[in-house]
Enzyme design. Structure first.
Site, PDB file in Angstrom:
ATOM      1  N   HIS A   1       0.821  -1.225   0.000  1.00  0.00           N
ATOM      2  CA  HIS A   1       0.000   0.000   0.000  1.00  0.00           C
ATOM      3  C   HIS A   1       0.846   1.263   0.000  1.00  0.00           C
ATOM      4  CE1 HIS A   1       0.571  -0.369   4.452  1.00  0.00           C
ATOM      5  NE2 HIS A   1       0.481   0.958   4.430  1.00  0.00           N
TER       6      HIS A   1
ATOM      7  N   ASP B   1       0.201  -7.693   1.174  1.00  0.00           N
ATOM      8  CA  ASP B   1       0.532  -6.261   1.220  1.00  0.00           C
ATOM      9  C   ASP B   1       2.051  -6.107   1.189  1.00  0.00           C
ATOM     10  OD1 ASP B   1       0.401  -3.507   1.580  1.00  0.00           O
ATOM     11  OD2 ASP B   1       0.118  -3.655   3.762  1.00  0.00           O
TER      12      ASP B   1
ATOM     13  N   SER C   1       4.653   2.057   8.099  1.00  0.00           N
ATOM     14  CA  SER C   1       4.338   1.038   7.094  1.00  0.00           C
ATOM     15  C   SER C   1       5.533   0.755   6.192  1.00  0.00           C
ATOM     16  CB  SER C   1       3.185   1.505   6.197  1.00  0.00           C
ATOM     17  OG  SER C   1       1.947   1.338   6.805  1.00  0.00           O
TER      18      SER C   1
END
Length: 594
Positions: free
Chosen positions: A87, A133, A232
């Site tokens: 992402h 992801d 992230s």
């Protein structure tokens, strides 16, 4: 179907723009105002890293098609590849990578890439947390390893489903220090503890997002310990059984109730994806743990006794114009077009080293919006640009020694700039004194592709340049609202009197003594355009040397491909201010005056 199956897994991708409300998994990249990245903070309830402690951790800034910037981490796994969460780069047009970095303002390397690969089972535009992801990032050229820049080994496929319950992990990054808190300049790290997927699933209300390829990690000894917004894509590491570090997780999601709560965070197990890594990169990252080698050896020995043959298998170790009002021509249009072919309006493509004093700027404002300008190198620590370019920005990214925007010799960030004291930074109209100085964090080294330009002498500040041929250059659009080039373009322009220029702008008082106006040379559409602001206007002076006599400031509201001239600021009027700000003298005396 996937969205229905995920039920309540809705999130706002790349931002925690609403308050956390429940235990829905949400991504923890950050697209909040980037000015807070200069504030003190840390990964939640962790500690500040020392220089070189995590030489494999990279910082990412991702720019989407609307020029919006968000932040993530990544890890170095090869001298041409990094690994991050899917992402993070998904849907982005360009990524800025900082490497060899602990203090975000002082990276060893800073470069841009547009080449990345999200996992084929990851849906880039789906606004929910997803399995798979994970993404690989390809560098434009190999990096050189050193003590502050070194790759991390990935989890072995033999351990991809290993039980890490109660195992102590390390996580690190520049993420926020609390839910919607501040982000640090210096990387922070924290210990986390592994928990079973079964327990993790209950923490997320039985969510199907926790799958075999997930590792969940909770606080170690303080309940608020966690990764947070901006972390992230960063790594989760352990000291493996052979005494070496391994990255077994990629930071993916946290709870919708906040990253400082007791709810665990989710990471992607890197060991599940070795076949895909090899398919994309052509490289093998897998390896066999010593215990498995011993087991294989024992099995082979048994077979050898039966078959009298010994087989040993050795397994080796990513804006609309309307009229003739003056308008600025910095560009904050979708940066996707910066990857399209185009040029300064009706000009020509530059060859390498033709304009060694021209710099490229990307300015990031408080809302994370990116715009583009030019600048000129006037000293090994200083650049000159238009005031409206950096005004209101929280940070500037400078490319130097650059003709092809994707291949700069140097790329660095600075937050130190000075607009002229009479220039009002937040005034949204064209102004006089549209000039600014940019200070570099450290001196640059001159070479054939990176040289300073001499500024117009104060003795020539009011010189009549009517019909004089100028040269302008930059990466601005090739037409009003057109496309911008990868390679710098240049064009000849011709000086016109301020009196005539003023008539073309309806008598506007913006054309002052400090203005030079320049019109087309031999084709009416020749001009500077959006994205060329701050760049230079040069002449071959009377002594045979180049001088910069103008700084690109404004064009006509009727468009930059029309016959209406463009406006530039005369640097010769500002030598006292240059010296006041820099402590340096840029003025000189033309031979005729000597």
């Amino acid at each position: 179907m996937r969205a229905q199956k995920m039920l309540t897994l809705f999130l706002f991708v790349l931002a925690f723009v609403t308050a956390f409300a429940d235990n829905t998994p949400v991504y923890h990249s950050s697209s909040q105002d980037l000015d807070i990245s200069l504030s003190q903070g840390r990964i939640v309830s962790g500690w500040e890293a020392y220089e070189g402690q995590f030489p494999y951790q990279l910082s990412l800034r991702m720019v989407n098609q609307n020029g919006r910037v968000s932040a993530c981490g990544a890890t170095l796994i090869h001298n041409e590849w990094a690994l991050t969460a899917g992402h993070c780069p998904a849907g982005r047009v360009t990524l800025v990578v900082r490497a060899g970095v602990t203090d975000i303002k002082r990276p060893q390397l800073m470069f841009e890439t547009t080449e990345y690969y999200t996992h084929p089972l990851y849906v880039d535009l789906l606004p929910f947390v997803q399995p798979n992801d994970i993404a690989l990032i390809k560098f434009p050229r190999p990096v050189e390893y050193n003590d502050a820049l070194y790759p991390i080994r990935l989890q072995s496929s033999h351990h991809k489903d290993k039980d890490y319950n109660n195992v102590v992990f390390t996580a690190f990054g520049w993420g926020r220090n609390w839910t919607d808190g501040v982000s640090p300049e210096v990387m922070n790290w924290v210990y986390l503890k592994g928990i079973s997927n079964e327990y993790c699933r209950t923490s997320f209300g039985g969510s199907s997002i926790i799958v075999d390829s997930t590792i969940c990690a909770a606080h170690y000894n303080v309940t608020s310990q966690s990764v947070c917004q901006g972390d992230s894509g960063g790594g989760l590491t352990i000291l493996d059984n052979d005494g070496e570090l391994s990255q077994l997780g990629v930071a993916s999601f946290v709870s919708g109730s906040g990253c400082h709560t007791e709810v665990p965070a989710g990471f992607i197990r890197t060991g599940h994806y070795h076949d895909w890594y090899t398919e994309v990169t052509g490289l093998k990252f897998d390896w066999v743990p010593a215990a498995d080698i011993n087991a294989i050896s024992q099995l082979l020995l048994m077979r050898a006794q039966e078959m009298l043959t010994l087989f040993i298998f050795v397994l080796a170790f990513v804006t609309a114009f309307a009229d003739n009002t003056p308008v600025y021509h910095a560009s904050s249009q979708d940066l996707a077009v910066s990857l399209s072919q185009g040029r300064i309006s009706s000009g020509w493509e530059a060859y390498e080293g033709q304009f060694p004093y021209q710099l490229s700027l990307r300015m990031v404002n408080r809302n994370g919006r990116v715009s583009a300008c030019g600048a000129t190198l006037i000293h090994n620590e200083w650049a000159l640009t238009s005031g409206h370019c950096p005004a209101g920005s929280v940070t500037l990214v400078v490319r130097a020694g650059v003709t092809d925007i994707k291949r700069p010799q140097l790329m660095f960030e600075t937050t130190e700039y000075y607009t002229h004291p009479r220039f009002i930074d937040l005034y949204p109209y064209v102004q006089h004194d549209d000039i600014a100085l940019i200070k570099f964090p450290r001196p640059v080294e001159y070479n054939d592709a990176l040289q300073p330009i001499r500024l117009q002498s104060s003795y020539d500040k009011d010189k009549n340049y009517n019909n004089v041929v100028f040269t302008a250059f930059g990466w601005g659009k090739n037409w009003t609202d057109g496309v911008s080039p990868e390679v710098m373009n240049w064009v000849y322009l011709k000086g016109i009197s301020n009196e005539y220029c003023r008539t073309r702008y309806g008598g506007s008082s913006i054309i002052a003594e400090t203005t030079i106006c320049a019109a087309h040379y031999n084709v009416t559409s020749q001009s500077v355009c959006q994205g060329d602001s701050g760049g230079g206007l040069t002449i071959l002076d009377n002594d045979g040397e180049l001088s910069q006599v103008g700084i690109a400031s404004f064009v006509s509201g009727s468009g930059c491909h029309t016959e209406v001239p463009a406006g530039f600021v005369r640097p010769g009027h500002y030598h006292d201010w240059f010296t006041e700000v820099t402590g340096l003298k840029f003025d000189w005396v033309p031979a005729a005056d000597i």
